[in-house]
Scaffold this active site. Sequence first.
Site, PDB file in Angstrom:
ATOM      1  N   GLU A  48      -8.897 -11.256   7.133  1.00 44.49           N
ATOM      2  CA  GLU A  48      -7.899 -10.612   8.000  1.00 44.49           C
ATOM      3  C   GLU A  48      -8.378 -10.690   9.450  1.00 44.49           C
ATOM      4  OE1 GLU A  48      -6.986  -6.675   6.569  1.00 44.49           O
ATOM      5  OE2 GLU A  48      -5.057  -6.636   7.595  1.00 44.49           O
ATOM      6  N   ASP A  50       2.980  -3.212   4.176  1.00 52.09           N
ATOM      7  CA  ASP A  50       3.284  -1.813   4.481  1.00 52.09           C
ATOM      8  C   ASP A  50       4.725  -1.730   4.986  1.00 52.09           C
ATOM      9  OD1 ASP A  50       0.440  -0.660   4.308  1.00 52.09           O
ATOM     10  OD2 ASP A  50       0.157  -2.248   5.777  1.00 52.09           O
ATOM     11  N   THR A  94      -3.072   1.800  -4.113  1.00 52.31           N
ATOM     12  CA  THR A  94      -3.369   2.984  -3.329  1.00 52.31           C
ATOM     13  C   THR A  94      -4.839   3.349  -3.455  1.00 52.31           C
ATOM     14  OG1 THR A  94      -2.588   5.190  -2.730  1.00 52.31           O
ATOM     15  CG2 THR A  94      -2.783   4.743  -5.099  1.00 52.31           C
ATOM     16  N   HIS A 145      -8.586  -8.170   0.344  1.00 51.65           N
ATOM     17  CA  HIS A 145      -8.138  -8.485   1.696  1.00 51.65           C
ATOM     18  C   HIS A 145      -9.206  -9.424   2.245  1.00 51.65           C
ATOM     19  CE1 HIS A 145      -5.358  -5.259   1.161  1.00 51.65           C
ATOM     20  NE2 HIS A 145      -4.881  -5.387   2.376  1.00 51.65           N
ATOM     21  N   HIS A 163       0.865  -1.195   0.000  1.00 51.46           N
ATOM     22  CA  HIS A 163       0.000   0.000   0.000  1.00 51.46           C
ATOM     23  C   HIS A 163       0.893   1.234   0.000  1.00 51.46           C
ATOM     24  CE1 HIS A 163      -3.636  -2.313   1.259  1.00 51.46           C
ATOM     25  NE2 HIS A 163      -2.752  -3.076   1.880  1.00 51.46           N
TER      26      HIS A 163
HETATM   27  C1  LIG Z   1      -2.381  -3.942   8.026  1.00 49.78           C
HETATM   28  N1  LIG Z   1      -3.225  -4.544   7.022  1.00 49.78           N
HETATM   29  C2  LIG Z   1      -4.085  -3.847   6.229  1.00 49.78           C
HETATM   30  N2  LIG Z   1      -5.359  -4.299   6.125  1.00 49.78           N
HETATM   31  C3  LIG Z   1      -6.275  -3.617   5.406  1.00 49.78           C
HETATM   32  N3  LIG Z   1      -6.018  -2.482   4.752  1.00 49.78           N
HETATM   33  C4  LIG Z   1      -4.755  -1.995   4.822  1.00 49.78           C
HETATM   34  C5  LIG Z   1      -3.744  -2.660   5.548  1.00 49.78           C
HETATM   35  N4  LIG Z   1      -2.612  -1.953   5.402  1.00 49.78           N
HETATM   36  C6  LIG Z   1      -2.930  -0.872   4.622  1.00 49.78           C
HETATM   37  N5  LIG Z   1      -4.232  -0.888   4.302  1.00 49.78           N
HETATM   38  C7  LIG Z   1      -5.005   0.105   3.506  1.00 49.78           C
HETATM   39  O1  LIG Z   1      -4.103   0.929   2.787  1.00 49.78           O
HETATM   40  C8  LIG Z   1      -4.257   2.304   3.159  1.00 49.78           C
HETATM   41  C9  LIG Z   1      -2.928   3.021   3.110  1.00 49.78           C
HETATM   42  O2  LIG Z   1      -2.464   3.109   1.785  1.00 49.78           O
HETATM   43  P1  LIG Z   1      -3.131   4.066   0.672  1.00 49.78           P
HETATM   44  O3  LIG Z   1      -3.626   5.308   1.386  1.00 49.78           O
HETATM   45  O4  LIG Z   1      -4.245   3.287   0.055  1.00 49.78           O
HETATM   46  O5  LIG Z   1      -2.002   4.364  -0.261  1.00 49.78           O
HETATM   47  C10 LIG Z   1      -4.867   2.247   4.552  1.00 49.78           C
HETATM   48  O6  LIG Z   1      -5.548   3.430   4.870  1.00 49.78           O
HETATM   49  C11 LIG Z   1      -5.785   1.025   4.445  1.00 49.78           C
HETATM   50  O7  LIG Z   1      -7.006   1.383   3.832  1.00 49.78           O
HETATM   51 ZN   LIG Z   2      -2.842  -4.952   2.833  1.00 53.57          ZN
END
Ligand SMILES: CNc1ncnc2c1ncn2[C@@H]1O[C@H](COP(=O)(O)O)[C@@H](O)[C@H]1O
Ligand SMILES: [Zn+2]
Length: 393
Positions: free
Chosen positions: A236, A312, A107, A233, A25
């Site tokens: 989770e 991440d 994203t 996803h 992400h």
């Molecule tokens: C930890 N596991 C996870 N589970 C679910 N969604 C996740 C995540 N990690 C990240 N995001 C998703 O990605 C966004 C950030 O990147 P972008 O703003 O999109 O670039 C987060 O706000 C969430 O919606």
């Molecule tokens: Zn993810």
Amino acid sequence: MERGGDVAEMKEWCRSIPKIELHAHLNGCIRDSTLLELAKVLGEKGIINFADVEHVIRKCGRSLSECFQLFDLFHILATDHGTISRITKEVVEDFAADEVVYLELRTTPKNNETKGMTKRSYMKAVIDGLRSVDALNVSFSNSSERTENISSSTQNNYANCMERKTIHIRLLLSIDRRETTIAAMETVCLALELREFGVVGIDLSGNPIVGEWKTFLPALKYAKEQGLSVTLHCGEVSNKKEIQEMLDFVPERIGHACFLDKDDWEKARVLQIPVEICLTSNLRTERLSTIDLHHFANLHKGNHPLVLCTDDTGLFSTTLSNEYYLAAATFGLDQKDVLRLATNAIEFVFGGSEVKKALRGIFGDSARKLAEVFPSWKSLGGEDVKVQIKSLR
Ligand SMILES: CNc1ncnc2c1ncn2[C@@H]1O[C@H](COP(=O)(O)O)[C@@H](O)[C@H]1O
Ligand SMILES: [Zn+2]
């Protein structure tokens, strides 16, 4: 793997092999240094209290809900177009430095009226960020190696172009689980509009305890009908009904899959749905008590299609090579297993047949070069992997 030398060699092996990242992400991969810099500026302007933010950013080991609190903070820090472009550029550079040769970056397009940001202008900033990478050849077109998609400074200097690393990038647009059906549909329409800029699919992500599957289904169905690839996803958190509905949708990949039960796994096995495995993320967000209990072990043993990913890198202070090393150290993989895992990922990319062909070439060349550098490579079956790569062509 127990002796110091072996550990160092395996870490170096994981770092040096080409790798494919399919679950990252954008805003979760912001460098800590950039985040702190942005926070400091907003602190000086009195928009946030820097001392509070610094503490949150530096905290290690967060619960899943704390992660989502932090994402809200990221969104405050990174709202203007210039910052989005800068973050994109840095994230691409960081993955390339870790020998990632193909990156599917996801994203969530965002509207922010006060900053004059629309989902479209947000994505333009991301694409501008890709274009601004000047230390690498960035190839992000669906029609592969068209030079207009290689950064402009590179076009000016063909010799430099040949010397630089190339990273293939494709984009996935994420639907946030807080969004409405209409907002989700907007994101899918934007993805269709941006196909020529390397957008190949849709992701469903966000806080897994928020939102309902039926809200997103119409947009996801439409995406599929229009030929976009979809990854979800999935599982989770424990949610039997949603997991079943998601698997019945037959996405092209699923992420995490921590809470699938026996029947769900049987369905995933029959459908051969590849799983994006994010070990550090799952451990840090306490999806499991210890890493050796991770479902990676069973999936790997059963030859289920899977790919190691970071989720991440910024949030969890990890890299893709670290994820490969963690898998090797925890589950007793040797260099051959690690390279095979990395190579298999080619089959699960959403980028299409041209880029798969290019990646097979990269992995084939690399296997030959690595055989010269790593003395233990030949005895560990390097030849097998080369044969495997050949048979994939
Ligand atoms: C930890 N596991 C996870 N589970 C679910 N969604 C996740 C995540 N990690 C990240 N995001 C998703 O990605 C966004 C950030 O990147 P972008 O703003 O999109 O670039 C987060 O706000 C969430 O919606
Ligand atoms: Zn993810």
